[in-house]
Design a protein around this motif. Sequence first.
Motif, PDB file in Angstrom:
ATOM      1  N   GLY A   1      -1.869 -61.047  43.569  1.00  0.00           N
ATOM      2  CA  GLY A   1      -2.907 -61.463  42.645  1.00  0.00           C
ATOM      3  C   GLY A   1      -3.963 -60.390  42.493  1.00  0.00           C
ATOM      4  N   VAL A   2      -4.392 -60.143  41.252  1.00  0.00           N
ATOM      5  CA  VAL A   2      -5.430 -59.166  40.953  1.00  0.00           C
ATOM      6  C   VAL A   2      -6.538 -59.902  40.222  1.00  0.00           C
ATOM      7  CG1 VAL A   2      -6.034 -57.049  39.738  1.00  0.00           C
ATOM      8  CG2 VAL A   2      -3.791 -57.269  40.815  1.00  0.00           C
ATOM      9  N   ARG A   3      -7.756 -59.764  40.741  1.00  0.00           N
ATOM     10  CA  ARG A   3      -8.892 -60.442  40.111  1.00  0.00           C
ATOM     11  C   ARG A   3     -10.023 -59.462  39.938  1.00  0.00           C
ATOM     12  NH1 ARG A   3     -11.854 -66.109  41.969  1.00  0.00           N
ATOM     13  NH2 ARG A   3     -13.550 -66.023  40.417  1.00  0.00           N
ATOM     14  N   LEU A   4     -10.580 -59.437  38.727  1.00  0.00           N
ATOM     15  CA  LEU A   4     -11.763 -58.641  38.411  1.00  0.00           C
ATOM     16  C   LEU A   4     -12.874 -59.600  38.019  1.00  0.00           C
ATOM     17  CD1 LEU A   4      -9.383 -56.564  38.057  1.00  0.00           C
ATOM     18  CD2 LEU A   4     -10.815 -55.413  36.349  1.00  0.00           C
ATOM     19  N   ASP A   5     -13.918 -59.640  38.843  1.00  0.00           N
ATOM     20  CA  ASP A   5     -15.030 -60.569  38.627  1.00  0.00           C
ATOM     21  C   ASP A   5     -16.282 -59.748  38.290  1.00  0.00           C
ATOM     22  OD1 ASP A   5     -16.759 -62.662  38.521  1.00  0.00           O
ATOM     23  OD2 ASP A   5     -16.776 -63.060  40.683  1.00  0.00           O
ATOM     24  N   TYR A   6     -16.685 -59.819  37.014  1.00  0.00           N
ATOM     25  CA  TYR A   6     -17.878 -59.109  36.565  1.00  0.00           C
ATOM     26  C   TYR A   6     -19.105 -59.979  36.815  1.00  0.00           C
ATOM     27  CZ  TYR A   6     -14.955 -55.738  34.048  1.00  0.00           C
ATOM     28  OH  TYR A   6     -14.056 -54.755  33.725  1.00  0.00           O
ATOM     29  N   GLY A   7     -19.942 -59.560  37.746  1.00  0.00           N
ATOM     30  CA  GLY A   7     -21.183 -60.264  38.012  1.00  0.00           C
ATOM     31  C   GLY A   7     -22.351 -59.604  37.308  1.00  0.00           C
ATOM     32  N   ASP A   8     -23.539 -60.131  37.562  1.00  0.00           N
ATOM     33  CA  ASP A   8     -24.729 -59.547  36.948  1.00  0.00           C
ATOM     34  C   ASP A   8     -25.057 -58.172  37.521  1.00  0.00           C
ATOM     35  OD1 ASP A   8     -25.031 -61.782  35.365  1.00  0.00           O
ATOM     36  OD2 ASP A   8     -26.379 -62.794  36.789  1.00  0.00           O
ATOM     37  N   GLN A   9     -24.754 -57.991  38.808  1.00  0.00           N
ATOM     38  CA  GLN A   9     -25.145 -56.747  39.475  1.00  0.00           C
ATOM     39  C   GLN A   9     -23.977 -55.967  40.042  1.00  0.00           C
ATOM     40  OE1 GLN A   9     -28.008 -57.936  42.448  1.00  0.00           O
ATOM     41  NE2 GLN A   9     -29.700 -57.967  40.976  1.00  0.00           N
ATOM     42  N   ALA A  10     -22.795 -56.570  40.128  1.00  0.00           N
ATOM     43  CA  ALA A  10     -21.681 -55.882  40.767  1.00  0.00           C
ATOM     44  C   ALA A  10     -20.360 -56.367  40.185  1.00  0.00           C
ATOM     45  CB  ALA A  10     -21.698 -56.104  42.283  1.00  0.00           C
ATOM     46  N   LEU A  11     -19.369 -55.500  40.300  1.00  0.00           N
ATOM     47  CA  LEU A  11     -17.996 -55.823  39.935  1.00  0.00           C
ATOM     48  C   LEU A  11     -17.205 -55.983  41.229  1.00  0.00           C
ATOM     49  CD1 LEU A  11     -15.517 -56.047  38.050  1.00  0.00           C
ATOM     50  CD2 LEU A  11     -15.386 -53.534  38.102  1.00  0.00           C
ATOM     51  N   ARG A  12     -16.540 -57.142  41.360  1.00  0.00           N
ATOM     52  CA  ARG A  12     -15.733 -57.404  42.559  1.00  0.00           C
ATOM     53  C   ARG A  12     -14.260 -57.343  42.156  1.00  0.00           C
ATOM     54  NH1 ARG A  12     -16.634 -59.693  47.572  1.00  0.00           N
ATOM     55  NH2 ARG A  12     -14.797 -60.616  48.578  1.00  0.00           N
ATOM     56  N   VAL A  13     -13.518 -56.453  42.808  1.00  0.00           N
ATOM     57  CA  VAL A  13     -12.101 -56.266  42.557  1.00  0.00           C
ATOM     58  C   VAL A  13     -11.338 -56.742  43.787  1.00  0.00           C
ATOM     59  CG1 VAL A  13     -10.299 -54.624  41.928  1.00  0.00           C
ATOM     60  CG2 VAL A  13     -12.636 -54.274  41.113  1.00  0.00           C
ATOM     61  N   THR A  14     -10.421 -57.679  43.588  1.00  0.00           N
ATOM     62  CA  THR A  14      -9.678 -58.261  44.709  1.00  0.00           C
ATOM     63  C   THR A  14      -8.191 -58.160  44.426  1.00  0.00           C
ATOM     64  OG1 THR A  14     -11.479 -59.840  45.020  1.00  0.00           O
ATOM     65  CG2 THR A  14      -9.430 -60.277  46.189  1.00  0.00           C
ATOM     66  N   VAL A  15      -7.441 -57.659  45.401  1.00  0.00           N
ATOM     67  CA  VAL A  15      -5.970 -57.614  45.347  1.00  0.00           C
ATOM     68  C   VAL A  15      -5.456 -58.363  46.568  1.00  0.00           C
ATOM     69  CG1 VAL A  15      -3.927 -56.151  45.252  1.00  0.00           C
ATOM     70  CG2 VAL A  15      -6.047 -55.386  44.177  1.00  0.00           C
ATOM     71  N   THR A  16      -4.689 -59.401  46.325  1.00  0.00           N
ATOM     72  CA  THR A  16      -4.200 -60.250  47.413  1.00  0.00           C
ATOM     73  C   THR A  16      -2.689 -60.411  47.319  1.00  0.00           C
ATOM     74  OG1 THR A  16      -4.547 -62.263  46.106  1.00  0.00           O
ATOM     75  CG2 THR A  16      -6.368 -61.542  47.493  1.00  0.00           C
ATOM     76  N   ASP A  17      -2.086 -60.787  48.433  1.00  0.00           N
ATOM     77  CA  ASP A  17      -0.688 -61.236  48.430  1.00  0.00           C
ATOM     78  C   ASP A  17      -0.593 -62.462  49.320  1.00  0.00           C
ATOM     79  OD1 ASP A  17       0.317 -60.446  51.270  1.00  0.00           O
ATOM     80  OD2 ASP A  17      -0.597 -58.584  50.540  1.00  0.00           O
ATOM     81  N   ASP A  18       0.489 -63.213  49.160  1.00  0.00           N
ATOM     82  CA  ASP A  18       0.595 -64.507  49.854  1.00  0.00           C
ATOM     83  C   ASP A  18       1.383 -64.454  51.147  1.00  0.00           C
ATOM     84  OD1 ASP A  18       3.097 -64.109  48.878  1.00  0.00           O
ATOM     85  OD2 ASP A  18       3.129 -65.870  47.562  1.00  0.00           O
ATOM     86  N   GLY A  19       1.710 -63.260  51.623  1.00  0.00           N
ATOM     87  CA  GLY A  19       2.358 -63.211  52.934  1.00  0.00           C
ATOM     88  C   GLY A  19       3.294 -62.047  53.072  1.00  0.00           C
ATOM     89  N   SER A  20       3.553 -61.673  54.341  1.00  0.00           N
ATOM     90  CA  SER A  20       4.483 -60.595  54.635  1.00  0.00           C
ATOM     91  C   SER A  20       5.904 -61.138  54.626  1.00  0.00           C
ATOM     92  CB  SER A  20       4.167 -59.984  56.008  1.00  0.00           C
ATOM     93  OG  SER A  20       2.853 -59.481  56.015  1.00  0.00           O
ATOM     94  N   PRO A  21       6.919 -60.260  54.543  1.00  0.00           N
ATOM     95  CA  PRO A  21       8.304 -60.727  54.561  1.00  0.00           C
ATOM     96  C   PRO A  21       8.636 -61.391  55.885  1.00  0.00           C
ATOM     97  CG  PRO A  21       8.208 -58.355  54.844  1.00  0.00           C
ATOM     98  CD  PRO A  21       6.824 -58.802  54.491  1.00  0.00           C
TER      99      PRO A  21
END
Length: 421
Positions: A329-349
């Motif tokens: 999952g890739v999420r870009l959250d534009y806030g008033d003062q900062a940009l938060r970029v998150t890259v997640t996965d749901d588990g290892s093999p």
Amino acid sequence: MRVTAWAGLIGRIDPLLADAASAAGLTVITVLWSAMDHSGPWRRPDAVAVLLICLANLPVALRRRAPVAVLVLCSAAAACHHLLGYQPTVNNVAVLLAVYTVAVHRSPRTALAAAAVGTAAWWTASAMAAGGLVVLNGVQSVALVAVATAFGSGVRRLAERNRRLAELTERLRQEQEDRARRAVTEERVRIAGELHDIVAHHMSVISVQAGLARYVFASDPGTARTALATVADTSHEALEEMRRLLAVLRLDRGRGGADGDGDGVYDPTPGLSQLGPLVERVRTAGVPVDVKVTGSVRPLSPGMELCVYRVVQEGLTNVIKHAFPARAGVRLDYGDQALRVTVTDDGSPPAGPRGPLEPVPPGRRGTSGGHGLIGMRERVRLYRGTVISGPRPQGGFEVAVVLPLPSAGGGEPASAERGSQ
């Protein structure tokens, strides 16, 4: 032009040779003056007078090497010449020149002592003058010695300032060279980080697709052809990015690049507009990716867009290398003062025997030992951002980056919230 040429010629004369010529000239002029001047009731010059004149003037040739000794010898010889009744109006110029030299080459305290010695020599000559001129000659003696001392002290201070200026100039030059070397080193580190991001991501995709093609080559030729097409496209894109990056280093080859064709046309620097092809390439590699953008999207500087692109690229590359076939999952959250970029996965093999498409097990993913996360932290630090990475409580892994955004008025970026790295 002629004056400038003469000044340059005089400036090239050896100072010691000039002092020797001055000493010889003073001696000759003084002897001739004493022999030809019959205006006063002084003793006529004889061998003793000539010897004292020589002792009072010839040492000027060594005034730069031993200024104090020259002053003492000239003053003593001049005083003896005057006290013996010879003409008191001669041998005084050499004393003034010696006082000036001491003031130029020695400390202010020594210059004051030299002024006292020179004044004593001149007062001796004043005392031997005609009765009505003793006081006037004494005042004149003090004034002349004071002027010589002041001029010499001024030259000494100017020389010291010039010396300090030369030292500061040299220090500035060294600092500029140090800054240039640091800039070169930082640029090399940046290029190394760019190469790591390019090679790690594209080679991970190529490895997975090549493994898939080999695995289904006989059973599913269509899937194998699709995988090989992805390998070809990905390798072509990697070569283009590396060509664009390495072209920066070919300054001596001109804009024509290695071929010298003069075009110098390369793909633009990756940014947020290239996130779509990046995500599609990862999906083609077999990793489902969900992309979500929240908040009020605003334009970013090219450097920050490249930073965000590389963060997402590195995060997805880690999913391919360490957590395949997990969902990302890739999420870009534009806030008033900062940009938060998150890259997640749901588990290892899962543990156990690895299939033909599974890469090397993850190991200590997220620690500081990985070059990707180290490069990511350095890249984010340039924009005063923070990186938080680690396992998720519900399983999987997360990389979160917070980048301060410029204020609405275009001022400096606001301070991002700080987290542990």
